[in-house]
Design a protein around this motif. Structure first.
Motif, short mmCIF file in Angstrom:
data_model
loop_
_atom_site.label_atom_id
_atom_site.label_comp_id
_atom_site.label_asym_id
_atom_site.label_seq_id
_atom_site.Cartn_x
_atom_site.Cartn_y
_atom_site.Cartn_z
N GLU A 106 0.81 -1.22 0.00
CA GLU A 106 0.00 0.00 0.00
C GLU A 106 0.85 1.27 0.00
O GLU A 106 0.34 2.37 0.27
CB GLU A 106 -0.96 -0.03 1.18
N LEU A 107 2.11 1.14 -0.31
CA LEU A 107 2.97 2.31 -0.43
C LEU A 107 2.47 3.27 -1.51
O LEU A 107 1.86 2.83 -2.49
CB LEU A 107 4.38 1.89 -0.82
N PRO A 108 2.76 4.56 -1.36
CA PRO A 108 2.55 5.47 -2.50
C PRO A 108 3.49 5.07 -3.63
O PRO A 108 4.68 4.83 -3.40
CB PRO A 108 2.92 6.84 -1.93
N VAL A 109 2.96 5.04 -4.84
CA VAL A 109 3.75 4.65 -6.01
C VAL A 109 3.41 5.59 -7.16
O VAL A 109 2.23 5.84 -7.44
CB VAL A 109 3.46 3.19 -6.42
N LEU A 110 4.45 6.11 -7.80
CA LEU A 110 4.29 6.89 -9.02
C LEU A 110 4.95 6.13 -10.15
O LEU A 110 6.10 5.71 -10.04
CB LEU A 110 4.96 8.26 -8.86
N VAL A 111 4.21 5.96 -11.24
CA VAL A 111 4.76 5.35 -12.45
C VAL A 111 4.69 6.39 -13.56
O VAL A 111 3.60 6.84 -13.92
CB VAL A 111 3.99 4.07 -12.85
N ALA A 112 5.85 6.80 -14.07
CA ALA A 112 5.92 7.83 -15.10
C ALA A 112 6.47 7.21 -16.38
O ALA A 112 7.57 6.65 -16.38
CB ALA A 112 6.81 8.98 -14.65
N VAL A 113 5.70 7.28 -17.44
CA VAL A 113 6.12 6.67 -18.72
C VAL A 113 6.04 7.71 -19.83
O VAL A 113 5.26 8.66 -19.77
CB VAL A 113 5.24 5.45 -19.07
N GLY A 114 6.86 7.52 -20.86
CA GLY A 114 6.81 8.40 -22.02
C GLY A 114 5.70 8.00 -22.97
O GLY A 114 5.46 6.82 -23.20
N GLU A 115 5.07 9.00 -23.54
CA GLU A 115 3.96 8.70 -24.45
C GLU A 115 4.42 7.98 -25.72
O GLU A 115 3.63 7.31 -26.37
CB GLU A 115 3.21 9.99 -24.83
N HIS A 116 5.71 8.09 -26.05
CA HIS A 116 6.23 7.49 -27.28
C HIS A 116 7.06 6.25 -27.01
O HIS A 116 7.82 5.82 -27.89
CB HIS A 116 7.06 8.51 -28.05
N ASP A 117 6.96 5.66 -25.82
CA ASP A 117 7.71 4.45 -25.49
C ASP A 117 6.87 3.22 -25.83
O ASP A 117 5.91 2.91 -25.13
CB ASP A 117 8.08 4.44 -24.01
N PRO A 118 7.21 2.48 -26.90
CA PRO A 118 6.40 1.33 -27.28
C PRO A 118 6.69 0.09 -26.46
O PRO A 118 5.96 -0.89 -26.54
CB PRO A 118 6.80 1.11 -28.74
N ALA A 119 7.78 0.12 -25.67
CA ALA A 119 8.18 -1.07 -24.92
C ALA A 119 7.71 -1.05 -23.49
O ALA A 119 7.13 -2.02 -22.98
CB ALA A 119 9.70 -1.21 -24.98
N LEU A 120 7.94 0.05 -22.80
CA LEU A 120 7.59 0.16 -21.38
C LEU A 120 6.73 1.40 -21.14
O LEU A 120 6.93 2.15 -20.18
CB LEU A 120 8.86 0.20 -20.52
N GLY A 121 5.77 1.57 -22.00
CA GLY A 121 4.84 2.69 -21.90
C GLY A 121 3.60 2.34 -21.09
O GLY A 121 3.57 1.36 -20.35
N ALA A 122 2.56 3.13 -21.27
CA ALA A 122 1.35 3.00 -20.45
C ALA A 122 0.70 1.63 -20.59
O ALA A 122 0.25 1.04 -19.59
CB ALA A 122 0.35 4.10 -20.84
N GLU A 123 0.65 1.09 -21.79
CA GLU A 123 0.01 -0.22 -21.99
C GLU A 123 0.73 -1.30 -21.20
O GLU A 123 0.09 -2.16 -20.56
CB GLU A 123 -0.01 -0.57 -23.48
#
Length: 255
Positions: free
Chosen positions: A191-208
């Motif tokens: 339950e720790l606070p977690v921030l995940v920041a991804v680049g919109e143009h990263d096809p490998a480790l992006g939002a999906e």
């Protein structure tokens, strides 16, 4: 044994940062210039065989890298700390959480690898596992993961940095470690606070991808998509990324 690291800032919190496969402790780019030095001491670390730890022997396992981070925290007298990991560093910081959950105040994954195996098709496996010995493979990986949209001058700069700041054998072995990460059940439900920041143009480790690998594990995770960035938002959108990280640290509960 003291572990090489460098610190900026003198704020009340301790933030440990660990780099990606093509990076090093000194390779975070302009992002570093915009971190709030009054909020935290920002501690930049190298995996064995990278940066100031070139030539240092190890097995480059996630366990080894995580225990090294804990040793840096001990050396600094930091009982509790926040962790920031870029790319493969995302797997390392989650391994620290698995080993020492009571010491971690929060996690920031920047285009992060998950705590589960990373799938590769045959072409991807050939590209990545050939990168230790091939400059062209390194260029192809960086160009692809930033969306094939940036000047070759930038891509070559990342390639040159990786070649100059990592041992070939360490670069090869650490790939097996982060690509084969498989300990999601050890951190699931934190339950720790977690921030995940991804680049919109990263096809490998992006939002999906992180929606499948990070977000289901952490009920208090927040996903931020960084505009005009691929896999290296610390270079492509440094002010935006620093703003997100500064805000996350500022909002951590007192503890």
């Amino acid at each position: 044994m003291s572990i090489a690291h460098h610190v900026i800032g003198s704020g009340p919190r301790t933030v440990l940062l660990t780099h990606g496969w093509f990076g090093s402790a000194a390779g975070w780019g302009p992002f570093v210039d915009y971190l709030d030095r009054d909020a935290a001491r920002w501690v930049f670390t190298d995996v064995r065989g990278f940066g100031d730890r070139r030539g240092e022997q190890g097995d480059q396992s996630l366990e080894e890298s995580a225990r090294d981070l804990l040793a840096v925290a001990d050396e600094l007298g930091a009982d509790r700390f926040t962790l920031v990991g870029h790319s493969m560093g995302g797997a390392v910081i989650q391994r620290v959480l698995a080993l020492a959950p009571d010491r971690v105040e929060g996690l920031v994954g920047v285009t992060p690898v998950g705590a589960m195996p990373t799938p590769f098709d045959d072409a991807g496996r050939g590209l990545f596992w050939g990168a230790a010995e091939s400059r062209d493979n390194r260029f192809g990986i960086i160009d692809f993961t930033t969306g094939n949209r940036n000047t070759p001058v930038f891509v070559n700069a990342i390639v040159d940095w990786s070649l100059a700041h990592s041992d070939v054998d360490a670069f090869a072995r650490v790939l097996d470690a982060w690509a084969g990460a498989d300990f999601a059940d050890e951190v699931r439900g934190s339950e720790l606070p977690v921030l995940v920041a991804v680049g919109e143009h990263d096809p490998a480790l992006g939002a999906e991808t992180v929606t499948q690998t990070w977000m289901p594990l952490y009920p208090n995770a927040r996903l931020e998509v960084v505009a005009n960035a691929g896999h290296y938002p610390m270079f492509e959108a440094p002010v935006h990324l620093a703003t997100l990280v500064n805000g996350f640290v500022a909002d951590l509960p007192e503890g």
